[in-house]
Motif scaffolding. Sequence first.
Motif, PDB file in Angstrom:
ATOM      1  N   PHE B 158      -8.965 -71.131 -67.527  1.00 47.29           N
ATOM      2  CA  PHE B 158      -7.849 -70.706 -66.675  1.00 47.29           C
ATOM      3  C   PHE B 158      -7.334 -69.329 -67.075  1.00 47.29           C
ATOM      4  CE2 PHE B 158      -7.205 -75.330 -65.696  1.00 47.29           C
ATOM      5  CZ  PHE B 158      -7.605 -75.198 -64.383  1.00 47.29           C
ATOM      6  N   ARG B 207       3.370 -71.467 -60.751  1.00 47.96           N
ATOM      7  CA  ARG B 207       1.990 -71.363 -60.267  1.00 47.96           C
ATOM      8  C   ARG B 207       1.151 -72.503 -60.844  1.00 47.96           C
ATOM      9  NH1 ARG B 207       0.318 -66.192 -59.365  1.00 47.96           N
ATOM     10  NH2 ARG B 207       0.155 -66.824 -57.213  1.00 47.96           N
ATOM     11  N   ARG B 210       1.493 -75.522 -58.781  1.00 46.12           N
ATOM     12  CA  ARG B 210       0.781 -75.459 -57.497  1.00 46.12           C
ATOM     13  C   ARG B 210      -0.729 -75.580 -57.718  1.00 46.12           C
ATOM     14  NH1 ARG B 210       4.496 -71.194 -56.743  1.00 46.12           N
ATOM     15  NH2 ARG B 210       2.836 -69.656 -56.987  1.00 46.12           N
ATOM     16  N   VAL B 211      -1.237 -74.941 -58.781  1.00 45.46           N
ATOM     17  CA  VAL B 211      -2.667 -75.050 -59.083  1.00 45.46           C
ATOM     18  C   VAL B 211      -3.010 -76.508 -59.405  1.00 45.46           C
ATOM     19  CG1 VAL B 211      -4.462 -74.413 -60.743  1.00 45.46           C
ATOM     20  CG2 VAL B 211      -2.951 -72.669 -59.838  1.00 45.46           C
ATOM     21  N   GLN B 213      -1.550 -79.122 -58.214  1.00 51.26           N
ATOM     22  CA  GLN B 213      -1.599 -79.854 -56.941  1.00 51.26           C
ATOM     23  C   GLN B 213      -2.923 -79.587 -56.216  1.00 51.26           C
ATOM     24  OE1 GLN B 213       1.926 -78.428 -54.975  1.00 51.26           O
ATOM     25  NE2 GLN B 213       3.226 -80.012 -55.863  1.00 51.26           N
ATOM     26  N   ALA B 214      -3.363 -78.305 -56.243  1.00 53.55           N
ATOM     27  CA  ALA B 214      -4.625 -77.961 -55.568  1.00 53.55           C
ATOM     28  C   ALA B 214      -5.798 -78.672 -56.235  1.00 53.55           C
ATOM     29  CB  ALA B 214      -4.838 -76.450 -55.592  1.00 53.55           C
ATOM     30  N   MET B 215      -5.747 -78.818 -57.553  1.00 55.19           N
ATOM     31  CA  MET B 215      -6.838 -79.505 -58.263  1.00 55.19           C
ATOM     32  C   MET B 215      -6.846 -80.989 -57.916  1.00 55.19           C
ATOM     33  SD  MET B 215      -6.438 -77.631 -61.945  1.00 55.19           S
ATOM     34  CE  MET B 215      -7.876 -78.362 -62.726  1.00 55.19           C
ATOM     35  N   VAL B 216      -5.659 -81.595 -57.950  1.00 53.85           N
ATOM     36  CA  VAL B 216      -5.574 -83.028 -57.637  1.00 53.85           C
ATOM     37  C   VAL B 216      -6.028 -83.277 -56.199  1.00 53.85           C
ATOM     38  CG1 VAL B 216      -3.928 -84.907 -57.285  1.00 53.85           C
ATOM     39  CG2 VAL B 216      -3.788 -83.506 -59.333  1.00 53.85           C
ATOM     40  N   ALA B 217      -5.681 -82.347 -55.299  1.00 46.51           N
ATOM     41  CA  ALA B 217      -6.063 -82.513 -53.884  1.00 46.51           C
ATOM     42  C   ALA B 217      -7.570 -82.562 -53.715  1.00 46.51           C
ATOM     43  CB  ALA B 217      -5.486 -81.365 -53.055  1.00 46.51           C
ATOM     44  N   ARG B 218      -8.310 -81.990 -54.672  1.00 44.56           N
ATOM     45  CA  ARG B 218      -9.771 -82.001 -54.572  1.00 44.56           C
ATOM     46  C   ARG B 218     -10.396 -82.935 -55.611  1.00 44.56           C
ATOM     47  NH1 ARG B 218      -9.809 -75.803 -54.721  1.00 44.56           N
ATOM     48  NH2 ARG B 218     -12.020 -75.896 -55.203  1.00 44.56           N
ATOM     49  N   GLY B 219      -9.651 -83.980 -55.940  1.00 51.17           N
ATOM     50  CA  GLY B 219     -10.237 -85.080 -56.709  1.00 51.17           C
ATOM     51  C   GLY B 219     -10.273 -84.882 -58.208  1.00 51.17           C
ATOM     52  N   TYR B 220      -9.502 -83.934 -58.762  1.00 50.21           N
ATOM     53  CA  TYR B 220      -9.520 -83.699 -60.214  1.00 50.21           C
ATOM     54  C   TYR B 220      -9.026 -84.941 -60.968  1.00 50.21           C
ATOM     55  CZ  TYR B 220      -8.352 -81.662 -64.736  1.00 50.21           C
ATOM     56  OH  TYR B 220      -8.255 -81.396 -66.073  1.00 50.21           O
TER      57      TYR B 220
END
Lengths: 237, 254
Positions: B158, B207, B210-211, B213-220
Amino acid sequence: MNAIEVTNLHYTYPDGTHGLRGVSLCVPEGACLGMVGPNGAGKSTLLLHLNGILNGHGGVRVFGKPVHEDLQAARQIVGLVFQNPDDQLFMPTVFDDVAFGPLNLGWPEERVREAVTRALESVGLTGHGDRSPHHLSLGEQKRASIATVLVMDCRIVVFDEPTTGLDPRGRWEFIDLIRDLPATKIIATHDLDLVRELCDRVVVMDDGHLVAEGPAADVLADQELLEEHGLAKPLDG
Amino acid sequence: MSPCDHPEQATRRALARRVDPRVAVVCVLAFVTVQAATPIEEWPRFVAYAGLLLIAVIASRVSLVWLLKRLALALPFVIAVAMSTLLVRPSADSAVRLPGTDLMVSGPLLILLASVAAKATLSIVALSLPVALWDFPVLVRALQALRIPRLFVMLIAFMWRYVYVLGDEARRMVQARDARSPRGRLVRRVLVVGSMAGSLFVRGYERAERVGQAMVARGYDGRLRLLVPLRRFRAADAAAVLVVAGALCAMRLA
């Protein structure tokens, strides 16, 4: 069949701010729904419920199944495209970012590579896989963000302010790209021209409530409604 | 930023194909650890370390200009110690004359300055070599394969991605400050830097949310998966590690 059903959804943030106050909504499969409203209306909060990132009180169903019954399945069906590509693209290269979702789903390597190639091609970024997201233009970053969702074969794609920051040409190219996506689409935006161009239905949100819903042409023509909720009427509408 | 925007890129790529990135990571980490643990008073050993590093630099064909730019990272630390050395009044029994001047400085602080300068220079040059030779995802994958703790690997991944984003934000904040205080006094401008750092931290924190959330949204699910194949670890790779380890042991213990 309804792609999304939201029933009496309430959500309160940890600091006590009410994000949603009893929102109910249905989105038929294949529809393109515009979601408009002033800042702080609850649009983004509602979007984050659609694949289970937030968990408020009430019902959220995706193709008839409650989201929290199988989060992994819901996240494969509902793809979120965040407003800022710097939030969406977090891996060292574009390829790794687009491959992130399929790898989490446990797809085999060959399938992941094929899907990433196809997704990058569909957003016009063939050959950009080895680049760092930081070195892409904003328009390319936005398209790469869509690829991260398309790659998972999402049947519902949810956009949060998709055209923010784009120049006019980039904005219209992006609108064309969204139009051609073969999925149910939900678009939260302040860009009423985009709504008029792409959406068949529109919901208006304000202060956590869904205050109006109807065909895009009718809602966008209602000057009084738009002014009451801090939205401008399209200039040439 | 890339050191490989150079005619010798093909040579470096060929080297990167021959050497397993895990070997490079292990050797570099061993080098940094051993030289950092060597007292500066044993300065001949540092000459040997520098010689070993020079061989690696020449073999890697990395641009010297690119390496010198990386060395700028050591400057703040060296300057801080140099300032202390010059400003602290030495006691009578520890004072030494600075060569070529009449200035008396503290002997222990002078040794500390030499230690920081030598170790920081060797460490940064050594750590820069793998970055110059391999694409970053390959190095992240090598760290994963070496069982480096998951959290540490993710921090590095990151940082590589977001150091530029935060740098841009910092630059915009400096521009905003300058736009509103074009002729402000230096002290005032420096004080503003403190509040800017706080603001940058808060923005970075938001940030991160939000990152996430974006990771969880794609199955992290807590595991960072990369599609970077590593070849089978061969006897020649093990031999390379042993040779470098042997050389370091000889330099440290001889």
